[in-house]
Design a protein around this motif. Structure first.
Motif, PDB file in Angstrom:
ATOM      1  N   CYS A 170      -9.123  16.456  31.254  1.00  0.00           N
ATOM      2  CA  CYS A 170      -8.717  15.249  30.510  1.00  0.00           C
ATOM      3  C   CYS A 170      -7.993  14.287  31.446  1.00  0.00           C
ATOM      4  N   HIS A 171      -8.388  13.002  31.423  1.00  0.00           N
ATOM      5  CA  HIS A 171      -7.746  11.997  32.272  1.00  0.00           C
ATOM      6  C   HIS A 171      -6.642  11.235  31.545  1.00  0.00           C
ATOM      7  N   SER A 172      -6.332  11.645  30.331  1.00  0.00           N
ATOM      8  CA  SER A 172      -5.302  10.963  29.519  1.00  0.00           C
ATOM      9  C   SER A 172      -5.595   9.478  29.353  1.00  0.00           C
ATOM     10  N   GLN A 173      -6.853   9.130  29.165  1.00  0.00           N
ATOM     11  CA  GLN A 173      -7.199   7.720  28.925  1.00  0.00           C
ATOM     12  C   GLN A 173      -6.848   7.308  27.498  1.00  0.00           C
ATOM     13  N   MET A 174      -6.706   8.300  26.629  1.00  0.00           N
ATOM     14  CA  MET A 174      -6.209   8.119  25.260  1.00  0.00           C
ATOM     15  C   MET A 174      -7.148   7.394  24.304  1.00  0.00           C
ATOM     16  N   SER A 175      -8.440   7.325  24.618  1.00  0.00           N
ATOM     17  CA  SER A 175      -9.382   6.726  23.657  1.00  0.00           C
ATOM     18  C   SER A 175      -9.390   7.532  22.363  1.00  0.00           C
ATOM     19  N   CYS A 176      -9.287   8.864  22.490  1.00  0.00           N
ATOM     20  CA  CYS A 176      -9.287   9.718  21.289  1.00  0.00           C
ATOM     21  C   CYS A 176      -8.104   9.384  20.389  1.00  0.00           C
ATOM     22  N   THR A 177      -6.940   9.210  21.016  1.00  0.00           N
ATOM     23  CA  THR A 177      -5.727   8.913  20.263  1.00  0.00           C
ATOM     24  C   THR A 177      -5.810   7.512  19.643  1.00  0.00           C
ATOM     25  N   GLN A 178      -6.364   6.587  20.410  1.00  0.00           N
ATOM     26  CA  GLN A 178      -6.517   5.211  19.927  1.00  0.00           C
ATOM     27  C   GLN A 178      -7.421   5.151  18.690  1.00  0.00           C
ATOM     28  N   MET A 182       6.723  22.099  14.012  1.00  0.00           N
ATOM     29  CA  MET A 182       6.680  20.631  14.091  1.00  0.00           C
ATOM     30  C   MET A 182       5.542  20.174  15.008  1.00  0.00           C
ATOM     31  N   ALA A 183       5.298  20.937  16.085  1.00  0.00           N
ATOM     32  CA  ALA A 183       4.184  20.598  16.987  1.00  0.00           C
ATOM     33  C   ALA A 183       2.853  20.768  16.261  1.00  0.00           C
ATOM     34  N   VAL A 184       2.755  21.827  15.455  1.00  0.00           N
ATOM     35  CA  VAL A 184       1.530  22.061  14.694  1.00  0.00           C
ATOM     36  C   VAL A 184       1.330  20.939  13.679  1.00  0.00           C
ATOM     37  N   ASP A 185       2.414  20.559  13.000  1.00  0.00           N
ATOM     38  CA  ASP A 185       2.328  19.503  11.982  1.00  0.00           C
ATOM     39  C   ASP A 185       1.724  18.216  12.530  1.00  0.00           C
ATOM     40  N   GLU A 186       2.096  17.912  13.770  1.00  0.00           N
ATOM     41  CA  GLU A 186       1.625  16.649  14.356  1.00  0.00           C
ATOM     42  C   GLU A 186       0.126  16.652  14.625  1.00  0.00           C
ATOM     43  N   CYS A 203      -8.531   7.879  16.657  1.00  0.00           N
ATOM     44  CA  CYS A 203      -8.481   8.926  15.615  1.00  0.00           C
ATOM     45  C   CYS A 203      -8.114   8.296  14.274  1.00  0.00           C
ATOM     46  N   PRO A 204      -8.972   8.430  13.258  1.00  0.00           N
ATOM     47  CA  PRO A 204      -8.674   7.806  11.962  1.00  0.00           C
ATOM     48  C   PRO A 204      -7.501   8.466  11.236  1.00  0.00           C
ATOM     49  N   LYS A 205      -7.176   9.700  11.627  1.00  0.00           N
ATOM     50  CA  LYS A 205      -6.044  10.392  10.999  1.00  0.00           C
ATOM     51  C   LYS A 205      -4.755  10.161  11.789  1.00  0.00           C
ATOM     52  N   LEU A 206      -4.812   9.291  12.770  1.00  0.00           N
ATOM     53  CA  LEU A 206      -3.657   8.933  13.603  1.00  0.00           C
ATOM     54  C   LEU A 206      -3.042  10.143  14.316  1.00  0.00           C
ATOM     55  N   LEU A 207      -3.896  11.103  14.668  1.00  0.00           N
ATOM     56  CA  LEU A 207      -3.425  12.230  15.478  1.00  0.00           C
ATOM     57  C   LEU A 207      -3.452  11.817  16.952  1.00  0.00           C
ATOM     58  N   SER A 208      -2.826  12.648  17.789  1.00  0.00           N
ATOM     59  CA  SER A 208      -2.873  12.365  19.228  1.00  0.00           C
ATOM     60  C   SER A 208      -3.411  13.577  19.987  1.00  0.00           C
ATOM     61  N   PRO A 209      -4.737  13.707  20.067  1.00  0.00           N
ATOM     62  CA  PRO A 209      -5.289  14.806  20.862  1.00  0.00           C
ATOM     63  C   PRO A 209      -4.794  14.772  22.301  1.00  0.00           C
ATOM     64  N   THR A 210      -4.527  13.589  22.836  1.00  0.00           N
ATOM     65  CA  THR A 210      -4.025  13.485  24.214  1.00  0.00           C
ATOM     66  C   THR A 210      -2.709  14.253  24.358  1.00  0.00           C
ATOM     67  N   HIS A 211      -1.847  14.098  23.367  1.00  0.00           N
ATOM     68  CA  HIS A 211      -0.553  14.787  23.369  1.00  0.00           C
ATOM     69  C   HIS A 211      -0.776  16.301  23.302  1.00  0.00           C
ATOM     70  N   SER A 212      -1.700  16.718  22.455  1.00  0.00           N
ATOM     71  CA  SER A 212      -2.000  18.155  22.327  1.00  0.00           C
ATOM     72  C   SER A 212      -2.553  18.702  23.640  1.00  0.00           C
ATOM     73  N   ILE A 213      -3.436  17.941  24.278  1.00  0.00           N
ATOM     74  CA  ILE A 213      -4.039  18.397  25.538  1.00  0.00           C
ATOM     75  C   ILE A 213      -2.967  18.486  26.634  1.00  0.00           C
ATOM     76  N   SER A 214      -2.043  17.523  26.637  1.00  0.00           N
ATOM     77  CA  SER A 214      -0.936  17.584  27.614  1.00  0.00           C
ATOM     78  C   SER A 214      -0.114  18.844  27.388  1.00  0.00           C
TER      79      SER A 214
END
Lengths: 111, 237
Positions: free
Chosen positions: B201-209, B137-141, B211-222
């Motif tokens: 990573c400072h968790s500013q979340m610009s990547c997550t904001q 499930m983590a991979v799927d996200e 991402c056109p595929k609506l992924l959350s790299p911030t979550h993955s990095i955490s």
């Protein structure tokens, strides 16, 4: 920096942040309560002189600051000032300075 | 018919913005606008695209100051007025006009341990992974990354610290760390630690904001930060 060192620095900053969140809260609440009747040096010293609980609390506070701030500064120095290997020495000295100044202040109101 | 005033970055290095008038149409994408300029106004304009349907990740550029995939971005969604500002992605070297050099971006995926290595050979049966297992499930996200570079272009840490591996590379590594079939977990955790890795990573979340595929790299990095910390505490690193 080794992966292990990097991981422990990150952990130290997170754990010290947790301690700081608690200490800042206690510090602010204490300040708000004690200034209700006016604030004097005598009143502060009456509370802190010889008080082991306040000594322990502020020692914890100072140690957390001395750990947390230098690690944060290290990131800022590397990102914005582009400082390289010398930055570890500079921020370690800064941490030591915070520890000495903080300890001196605690001892000043305890003794 | 109204017209769009389109400002487009021309050339590499010390280039400048050049202005074009493009007819505005219904359901027009940013990629349609760039293609119109190249086919009707200036055939020397360079830009990159392939699939036009949001699968290949090659058409990303900076649109009115924000990194976006241009094939799936409608002009109406990003343009309140008739002005459109198009530039190459930030944090990438420019080859020419709107074309970026993606070499470093993909090199960092390799550096972060982004290549899968399992224990099975082609003689073995296919690994059975339960869809509802926590790892799967983590991979799927995190697995639908198309490598468009939007997250990398939106990341302030990449801007400040050019050797930082970046959200896409770290996100890729996270999908492998959580893959039950993976055989190089500790190597990957070592690869993403250190000053260029996940701890920057400072968790500013610009990547997550963005991402056109609506992924959350911030979550993955955490997640990587947690895994690296556990491994360090166990003395595995």
């Amino acid at each position: 920096m080794s992966p292990r060192h990097s991981a422990f620095l990150w952990l130290a900053q997170r754990v010290s942040a947790l301690v700081l969140a608690f200490c800042v809260l206690v510090h602010l609440i204490t300040m708000i309560i004690v200034v209700q009747g006016g604030l004097t040096a005598a009143e502060i010293l009456a509370r802190t002189q010889g008080s082991i609980p306040w000594l322990l609390f502020y020692s914890l506070f100072v140690i957390a600051v001395a750990i947390h701030a230098p690690i944060g500064l290290r990131h800022i120095a590397r990102e914005h000032l582009k400082l390289g290997s010398g930055v570890e020495v500079i921020v370690s000295l800064f941490g030591l300075l915070l520890l000495i100044l903080g300890s001196r202040a605690i001892w000043g109101v305890f003794s | 018919m109204s017209k769009l005033k389109v400002s487009v970055w021309r050339s590499a290095g010390s280039g400048a913005q050049e202005y074009f008038d493009v007819p505005r149409k219904e359901n027009q994408t940013i990629l349609d606008v760039v293609t119109y300029i190249q086919r009707n106004l200036d055939p020397t304009l360079s830009y990159r695209y392939a699939c036009r349907v949001g699968m290949c990740g090659s058409c990303a550029m900076s649109v009115n100051g924000k990194a976006r995939w241009t094939c799936r971005t409608h002009v109406d969604k990003v343009c309140d007025s008739d002005a459109l500002d198009l530039r190459p992605l930030e944090n990438f070297p420019v080859v020419k006009d709107l074309v970026c050099d993606m070499q470093t971006f993909f090199d960092k995926q390799k550096k972060a341990g982004g290549a899968f290595l399992g224990a099975h050979t082609r003689e073995d049966s296919v690994a059975l992974i339960k869809p509802d297992s926590s790892g799967r499930m983590a991979v799927d996200e995190a697995i639908e990354c198309i490598g468009c570079g939007v997250c990398y272009a939106s990341c302030d840490v990449v801007k400040w610290k050019p050797d930082y591996l970046g959200p896409a590379a770290l996100n890729r590594t996270w999908t492998l760390v959580k893959d039950e079939r993976d055989t190089r977990r500790l190597d990957r955790l070592r690869a993403v630690s250190g000053d260029a890795g996940c701890h920057s990573c400072h968790s500013q979340m610009s990547c997550t904001q963005r991402c056109p595929k609506l992924l959350s790299p911030t979550h993955s990095i955490s997640g990587l930060k947690r895994e690296v910390s556990r491994a360090a505490l166990k003395g595995e690193l």
